[in-house]
Write a protein that holds these residues in place. Structure first.
Motif, PDB file in Angstrom:
ATOM      1  N   ALA A  70       0.750  -1.213  -0.018  1.00 14.27           N
ATOM      2  CA  ALA A  70      -0.142   0.039   0.077  1.00 14.27           C
ATOM      3  C   ALA A  70       1.074   1.166   0.122  1.00 14.27           C
ATOM      4  O   ALA A  70       0.617   2.289  -0.719  1.00 14.27           O
ATOM      5  N   PHE A  71       1.812   1.186   0.661  1.00 12.73           N
ATOM      6  CA  PHE A  71       2.869   2.336   0.611  1.00 12.73           C
ATOM      7  C   PHE A  71       3.606   2.507  -0.614  1.00 12.73           C
ATOM      8  O   PHE A  71       3.654   3.812  -1.162  1.00 12.73           O
ATOM      9  N   ARG A  76       2.554   1.595  -3.315  1.00 14.43           N
ATOM     10  CA  ARG A  76       1.395   2.265  -4.414  1.00 14.43           C
ATOM     11  C   ARG A  76       1.208   3.655  -4.310  1.00 14.43           C
ATOM     12  O   ARG A  76       0.992   4.484  -5.146  1.00 14.43           O
ATOM     13  N   GLN A  77       0.972   4.129  -2.767  1.00 12.75           N
ATOM     14  CA  GLN A  77       0.931   5.401  -2.465  1.00 12.75           C
ATOM     15  C   GLN A  77       2.058   6.446  -3.177  1.00 12.75           C
ATOM     16  O   GLN A  77       1.986   7.478  -3.557  1.00 12.75           O
ATOM     17  N   GLU A  78       3.353   5.820  -2.864  1.00 13.87           N
ATOM     18  CA  GLU A  78       4.334   6.547  -3.688  1.00 13.87           C
ATOM     19  C   GLU A  78       4.342   6.644  -5.104  1.00 13.87           C
ATOM     20  O   GLU A  78       4.465   7.898  -5.814  1.00 13.87           O
ATOM     21  N   GLN A  98       1.579   6.809  -6.877  1.00 13.86           N
ATOM     22  CA  GLN A  98       0.435   7.584  -7.142  1.00 13.86           C
ATOM     23  C   GLN A  98       0.859   9.012  -7.076  1.00 13.86           C
ATOM     24  O   GLN A  98       0.469   9.903  -7.642  1.00 13.86           O
ATOM     25  N   ARG A  99       1.845   9.298  -6.258  1.00 11.96           N
ATOM     26  CA  ARG A  99       2.324  10.564  -6.156  1.00 11.96           C
ATOM     27  C   ARG A  99       3.133  11.142  -7.347  1.00 11.96           C
ATOM     28  O   ARG A  99       3.333  12.256  -7.811  1.00 11.96           O
ATOM     29  N   GLN A 133      -2.410  13.548 -12.769  1.00 10.32           N
ATOM     30  CA  GLN A 133      -2.702  14.045 -11.696  1.00 10.32           C
ATOM     31  C   GLN A 133      -3.802  15.494 -11.374  1.00 10.32           C
ATOM     32  O   GLN A 133      -4.741  15.465 -10.423  1.00 10.32           O
ATOM     33  N   GLU A 189       1.267  17.705   0.734  1.00  9.41           N
ATOM     34  CA  GLU A 189       0.281  16.973  -0.297  1.00  9.41           C
ATOM     35  C   GLU A 189      -1.017  17.452  -0.295  1.00  9.41           C
ATOM     36  O   GLU A 189      -2.014  17.117  -0.748  1.00  9.41           O
TER      37      GLU A 189
END
Length: 358
Positions: free
Chosen positions: A38-39, A41-43, A45-46, A51, A176
């Motif tokens: 999940a982490f 994936r989060q990175e 996504q950034r 976006q 963010e």
């Protein structure tokens, strides 16, 4: 072509902008690190495209798959392979430059070096390759978290609009909160307005990403050629569109006297600290335990939505027309890339330091 970075904690990236996909092989990651998908994936996504209105409109969700090196959520000590498949590449957008060299791109230099080039989005020279770095950097961050190290990057300048605050004055939790990734709402609004205006004028601008690493233990870095700041400079200058790197007081330090610039030592409990940090947390190429901070300058994106004079592969005059989907300013998406490369250096040097002691 060298595609490997690092000494102990190493990464090898592969893939092209418009190929089937891209990815990374991480070697040297210690066993037992909790690999939080999940982490990762989060990175990703950034960093992903599409976006906001101030980034490229290419739509890539950057879903990834871990192929090896992780069992029941933890690293096994064997190579970790991660692949990210491309799903929204539009290679036809680049057919018009198949035999032309785009100004300030790597088209000409790749052609001269290899005699062949992948013109689809720049192929291997595309910033799309950095998705693999961010995935690897996320794993490095997870390892660093276990040692109490945190890394925070943010946009401190876009074009002529800059954030005139030190990192000590900022709340990184706000980075963010806006699409430009500047942890100051007023400065962020100015930057967003400038980037959007530049986009509407079919042009691009550059900017600066600042980064702070905290909790780094003293003693990381090698003497002479492999100094910690040299490794960070190498890492940052390997990122697409980067034109400058400075750490600590950087170029501003030249206007200070030694009596102003020197960082005085003092002891707080059992820890030795410095009253100022003009050194940027590094002295003699080795970390001193203070925060490591640096700035990375990015040039304006080379692809602009205007006609530009150039030449073709035969050396004849040609006109290059801007087409495709591109960022008007790269720095909002560069924030996680800078953090990732910083994490890879610190993870590597942390392991290198452990291996140098009995």
């Amino acid at each position: 072509m060298r595609n490997t970075f690092g000494n102990v904690f190493t990464i090898t990236t592969f893939g092209e902008s418009h190929g089937k996909g891209l990815g990374v092989i991480i070697d040297g990651c210690p066993a037992g690190i909790a690999v939080d998908e999940a982490f990762i994936r989060q990175e990703l996504q950034r960093r992903k495209p599409g976006q906001s209105k101030i980034t490229t409109q290419r739509k890539e969700e950057d879903g990834f798959e871990i192929l090896s090196g992780v069992f029941e959520g933890k690293s096994t000590g064997t190579p970790i392979a991660i692949v990210i498949y491309n799903t929204d590449q539009k290679s036809k957008d680049y057919s018009h430059i198949a035999d032309k060299f785009r100004p300030s791109h790597a088209d000409f230099t790749y052609h001269e070096k290899y005699g062949v080039r992948d013109y689809r989005g720049g192929g291997r020279s595309s910033a799309r390759e950095t998705a693999a770095r961010v995935a690897a950097g996320a794993v490095a961050k997870l390892m660093l978290q276990e040692f109490g190290v945190s890394i925070n990057a943010y946009v401190s300048q876009a074009g002529h609009e800059r954030l005139d605050k030190t990192y000590q004055e900022l709340d990184f939790s706000q980075t963010e909160s806006n699409i430009v990734r500047c942890p100051d709402a007023e400065a962020a609004e100015r930057m967003i307005e400038l980037i959007d205006e530049t986009r509407k004028n079919r042009d691009t601008i550059g900017g600066v990403v600042s980064c702070v690493a905290q909790g780094v233990p003293a003693g990381l870095g090698e003497p002479v050629f492999d100094r910690l700041h040299a490794a960070l400079g190498h890492a940052m200058l390997s990122i697409n569109a980067v034109k400058g790197f400075e750490y600590g007081s950087g170029f501003e330090g030249v206007s200070m006297k030694g009596s102003e610039h020197n960082d005085a030592f003092y002891k707080e409990g059992e820890k030795i600290k410095t009253r100022t940090n003009h050194s940027g947390g590094i002295q003699g190429g080795i970390s001193n335990g203070e925060a490591i901070y640096f700035r990375v300058a990015f040039k304006p994106v080379a692809t602009i939505m205007q006609d530009q004079e150039s030449i073709d592969t035969k050396g004849e005059p040609a006109v290059v027309s801007g087409k495709g989907r591109h960022d008007p300013c790269v720095v909002p998406r560069a924030v996680p890339i800078v953090e990732a490369m910083c994490a890879l250096v610190l993870a590597d040097y942390l392991l290198l330091n452990r291996s140098s002691k009995l």
